[in-house]
Scaffold this motif. Structure first.
Motif, PDB file in Angstrom:
ATOM      1  N   ASP A 255     -10.531  10.235 -19.844  1.00  0.00           N
ATOM      2  CA  ASP A 255     -11.408  11.400 -19.800  1.00  0.00           C
ATOM      3  C   ASP A 255     -10.750  12.593 -20.485  1.00  0.00           C
ATOM      4  O   ASP A 255      -9.670  12.480 -21.078  1.00  0.00           O
ATOM      5  N   GLY A 256     -11.377  13.755 -20.380  1.00  0.00           N
ATOM      6  CA  GLY A 256     -10.872  14.941 -21.059  1.00  0.00           C
ATOM      7  C   GLY A 256      -9.540  15.415 -20.554  1.00  0.00           C
ATOM      8  O   GLY A 256      -8.832  16.157 -21.251  1.00  0.00           O
ATOM      9  N   GLU A 257      -9.155  15.016 -19.326  1.00  0.00           N
ATOM     10  CA  GLU A 257      -7.856  15.373 -18.774  1.00  0.00           C
ATOM     11  C   GLU A 257      -6.784  14.340 -19.099  1.00  0.00           C
ATOM     12  O   GLU A 257      -5.630  14.481 -18.698  1.00  0.00           O
ATOM     13  N   GLY A 258      -7.168  13.267 -19.791  1.00  0.00           N
ATOM     14  CA  GLY A 258      -6.217  12.220 -20.143  1.00  0.00           C
ATOM     15  C   GLY A 258      -6.065  11.149 -19.092  1.00  0.00           C
ATOM     16  O   GLY A 258      -5.262  10.227 -19.258  1.00  0.00           O
ATOM     17  N   ALA A 259      -6.827  11.245 -17.986  1.00  0.00           N
ATOM     18  CA  ALA A 259      -6.740  10.233 -16.938  1.00  0.00           C
ATOM     19  C   ALA A 259      -7.425   8.949 -17.386  1.00  0.00           C
ATOM     20  O   ALA A 259      -8.499   8.976 -18.012  1.00  0.00           O
ATOM     21  N   ALA A 260      -6.818   7.812 -17.056  1.00  0.00           N
ATOM     22  CA  ALA A 260      -7.351   6.512 -17.462  1.00  0.00           C
ATOM     23  C   ALA A 260      -8.348   5.992 -16.434  1.00  0.00           C
ATOM     24  O   ALA A 260      -8.200   6.218 -15.225  1.00  0.00           O
ATOM     25  N   HIS A 261      -9.347   5.261 -16.926  1.00  0.00           N
ATOM     26  CA  HIS A 261     -10.375   4.688 -16.068  1.00  0.00           C
ATOM     27  C   HIS A 261     -10.666   3.256 -16.508  1.00  0.00           C
ATOM     28  O   HIS A 261     -10.551   2.931 -17.701  1.00  0.00           O
ATOM     29  N   ALA A 262     -11.053   2.433 -15.559  1.00  0.00           N
ATOM     30  CA  ALA A 262     -11.491   1.068 -15.842  1.00  0.00           C
ATOM     31  C   ALA A 262     -12.831   0.858 -15.144  1.00  0.00           C
ATOM     32  O   ALA A 262     -12.931   1.019 -13.925  1.00  0.00           O
ATOM     33  N   TRP A 263     -13.842   0.530 -15.925  1.00  0.00           N
ATOM     34  CA  TRP A 263     -15.187   0.304 -15.401  1.00  0.00           C
ATOM     35  C   TRP A 263     -15.678  -1.072 -15.850  1.00  0.00           C
ATOM     36  O   TRP A 263     -15.147  -1.664 -16.796  1.00  0.00           O
ATOM     37  N   ALA A 264     -16.723  -1.548 -15.178  1.00  0.00           N
ATOM     38  CA  ALA A 264     -17.427  -2.715 -15.684  1.00  0.00           C
ATOM     39  C   ALA A 264     -17.989  -2.354 -17.062  1.00  0.00           C
ATOM     40  O   ALA A 264     -18.563  -1.273 -17.243  1.00  0.00           O
ATOM     41  N   ASP A 265     -17.811  -3.239 -18.021  1.00  0.00           N
ATOM     42  CA  ASP A 265     -18.231  -2.962 -19.399  1.00  0.00           C
ATOM     43  C   ASP A 265     -19.718  -3.239 -19.564  1.00  0.00           C
ATOM     44  O   ASP A 265     -20.145  -4.083 -20.356  1.00  0.00           O
ATOM     45  N   GLN A 266     -20.508  -2.507 -18.787  1.00  0.00           N
ATOM     46  CA  GLN A 266     -21.953  -2.746 -18.773  1.00  0.00           C
ATOM     47  C   GLN A 266     -22.666  -1.478 -18.317  1.00  0.00           C
ATOM     48  O   GLN A 266     -22.495  -1.027 -17.181  1.00  0.00           O
ATOM     49  N   CYS A 267     -23.446  -0.897 -19.172  1.00  0.00           N
ATOM     50  CA  CYS A 267     -24.207   0.285 -18.812  1.00  0.00           C
ATOM     51  C   CYS A 267     -25.278  -0.091 -17.782  1.00  0.00           C
ATOM     52  O   CYS A 267     -25.964  -1.116 -17.941  1.00  0.00           O
ATOM     53  N   PRO A 268     -25.468   0.707 -16.735  1.00  0.00           N
ATOM     54  CA  PRO A 268     -26.473   0.369 -15.715  1.00  0.00           C
ATOM     55  C   PRO A 268     -27.909   0.497 -16.211  1.00  0.00           C
ATOM     56  O   PRO A 268     -28.840   0.049 -15.540  1.00  0.00           O
ATOM     57  N   HIS A 269     -28.098   1.061 -17.396  1.00  0.00           N
ATOM     58  CA  HIS A 269     -29.448   1.250 -17.933  1.00  0.00           C
ATOM     59  C   HIS A 269     -30.007  -0.046 -18.512  1.00  0.00           C
ATOM     60  O   HIS A 269     -30.938  -0.632 -17.963  1.00  0.00           O
ATOM     61  N   ARG A 270     -29.406  -0.556 -19.598  1.00  0.00           N
ATOM     62  CA  ARG A 270     -29.904  -1.784 -20.227  1.00  0.00           C
ATOM     63  C   ARG A 270     -28.776  -2.768 -20.533  1.00  0.00           C
ATOM     64  O   ARG A 270     -28.938  -3.686 -21.332  1.00  0.00           O
ATOM     65  N   GLY A 271     -27.652  -2.585 -19.883  1.00  0.00           N
ATOM     66  CA  GLY A 271     -26.596  -3.593 -19.947  1.00  0.00           C
ATOM     67  C   GLY A 271     -25.773  -3.618 -21.213  1.00  0.00           C
ATOM     68  O   GLY A 271     -25.033  -4.584 -21.442  1.00  0.00           O
ATOM     69  N   ALA A 272     -25.868  -2.601 -22.062  1.00  0.00           N
ATOM     70  CA  ALA A 272     -25.049  -2.585 -23.278  1.00  0.00           C
ATOM     71  C   ALA A 272     -23.579  -2.389 -22.921  1.00  0.00           C
ATOM     72  O   ALA A 272     -23.239  -1.852 -21.863  1.00  0.00           O
ATOM     73  N   ARG A 273     -22.704  -2.801 -23.828  1.00  0.00           N
ATOM     74  CA  ARG A 273     -21.266  -2.683 -23.595  1.00  0.00           C
ATOM     75  C   ARG A 273     -20.808  -1.245 -23.814  1.00  0.00           C
ATOM     76  O   ARG A 273     -20.953  -0.706 -24.915  1.00  0.00           O
ATOM     77  N   PHE A 274     -20.212  -0.663 -22.785  1.00  0.00           N
ATOM     78  CA  PHE A 274     -19.631   0.667 -22.934  1.00  0.00           C
ATOM     79  C   PHE A 274     -18.546   0.683 -24.006  1.00  0.00           C
ATOM     80  O   PHE A 274     -18.326   1.700 -24.670  1.00  0.00           O
TER      81      PHE A 274
ATOM     82  N   ARG B 293     -20.273   1.116 -12.674  1.00  0.00           N
ATOM     83  CA  ARG B 293     -19.446   0.439 -11.657  1.00  0.00           C
ATOM     84  C   ARG B 293     -17.978   0.644 -12.017  1.00  0.00           C
ATOM     85  O   ARG B 293     -17.538   0.253 -13.105  1.00  0.00           O
ATOM     86  N   THR B 294     -17.230   1.263 -11.124  1.00  0.00           N
ATOM     87  CA  THR B 294     -15.851   1.670 -11.413  1.00  0.00           C
ATOM     88  C   THR B 294     -14.855   0.874 -10.590  1.00  0.00           C
ATOM     89  O   THR B 294     -15.183   0.344  -9.521  1.00  0.00           O
ATOM     90  N   PHE B 295     -13.595   0.827 -11.082  1.00  0.00           N
ATOM     91  CA  PHE B 295     -12.515   0.136 -10.393  1.00  0.00           C
ATOM     92  C   PHE B 295     -11.288   1.043 -10.307  1.00  0.00           C
ATOM     93  O   PHE B 295     -11.111   1.949 -11.126  1.00  0.00           O
TER      94      PHE B 295
END
Length: 332
Positions: A35-54, A97-99
């Motif tokens: 993110d903008g603060e440099g913090a790392a994130h891991a999410w499911a690689d699937q947008c909740p809208h139509r399932g495209a890969r983030f 969906r986040t981890f």
């Protein structure tokens, strides 16, 4: 599945920068981003809208933007903006969906589910502890994509009897293949072997002659292990800290993995490229053997494969996996 409650390495920390990166852990497709603060994130690689890969999208103003319709998501996973209906306020159903994600040892670690009891630590051996950071140099080699299960890779890392054949002229010799008896004991988070000795023609990039080298091996998690090398005569030790090499393995699928070696070395002179090249050579010798093993998943039944006295650490590792309830990358 207990494996989902463990911390797993998924990428080198510096490999995740301004744009999203795809990864896979335990069959789960992930997107890694900052993110903008440099913090790392891991999410499911699937947008909740139509399932495209983030992972095909981008980071805009510190938020992850879906490549399909431009929906934006803030660090906690909440959707903040839907361009097609700019006046709409997204709700809970619009969340990604986040981890859980952490950074340690130059890597990003992800946990897919919270444990019911105390969490297993990522690592706590002296050479990798925070207070040792300025005294031992840290370098990482990899990633190595391997068509083998994570337990097969860890077991190979723990095995000294293959040195004279797979690493002939480097870590071992056909003329001196003997592995003297050593001790194996259980620990709070795995198993430990002490007094492990092997004759090696070239145990490191600086070795100029053969030597009987002593190691301590420790399994610190189902898919992680560390070897600690006793200082050779004439070498320089730092306040009792021994040089260590960790093998961190990401179980991608039941039969494919990504591995890294993390080094804590008393060598501040050699360039990174030379240290990494040595590890690349060693792992490059192991990889075809690992990918040839059948079954690909490590068998845990005591009579599934033949054993010798030199395999006591391997046998202890298999018992540990079985007692821990590990089912990913193994067969009963």
């Amino acid at each position: 599945m207990i494996e989902r409650t463990l911390w797993h390495p998924v990428a080198l920390a510096h490999a995740v920068g301004a744009q999203p990166v795809a990864a896979v852990l335990l069959g789960e497709e992930l997107v890694l981003w900052r993110d903008g603060e440099g913090a790392a994130h891991a999410w499911a690689d699937q947008c909740p809208h139509r399932g495209a890969r983030f992972s095909l999208g981008r980071v805009t103003d510190g938020q992850l933007e879906c490549p399909y319709h431009g929906w934006r998501f803030q660090a906690g996973g909440q959707c903040t903006h839907i361009p097609a209906v700019p006046g709409f306020t997204p709700g809970a159903r619009h969340c990604a969906r986040t981890f859980d994600t952490r950074e340690a040892h130059g890597m990003l670690w992800v946990r897919l589910a919270a444990p019911e009891g105390p969490a297993l630590p990522i690592h706590d051996l002296p050479a990798f502890a925070a207070e040792a950071e300025p005294r031992l140099r840290k370098t990482t080699s990899g990633p190595y994509l391997v068509q083998a299960s994570a337990p097969r890779i860890i077991e190979n890392f723990l095995d000294m009897a293959h040195f004279g054949y797979v690493h002939e002229g480097w870590l071992g010799s056909r003329e001196r293949p003997e592995i003297p008896p050593y001790e194996v004991t259980p620990t709070l988070h795995g198993v430990k072997a002490t007094g492990c000795r092997a004759w090696q023609p070239r145990s490191s990039i600086h070795a100029e002659s053969g030597a009987q080298v002593e190691y301590t091996y420790e399994v610190t998690a189902p898919y992680a292990a560390v070897l600690t090398k006793q200082p050779e005569p004439g070498s320089t030790a730092i306040d009792g800290l021994w040089e260590s090499i960790a093998m961190f393995v990401c179980p991608v699928t039941e039969e494919t993995s990504v591995a890294w070696t993390r080094m804590a070395m008393n060598d501040f002179d050699s360039p990174d490229a030379r240290l990494i090249a040595f590890q690349d050579t060693i792992f490059g010798q192991d990889q075809p053997i690992l990918e040839s093993q059948r079954p690909k998943r490590l068998p845990l039944a005591p009579d599934a494969e033949a054993h010798s006295a030199a395999d006591r650490l391997s046998a202890a590792y298999r018992r540990y996996l079985k007692q821990s309830g590990i089912g990913f990358g193994v067969t009963a």
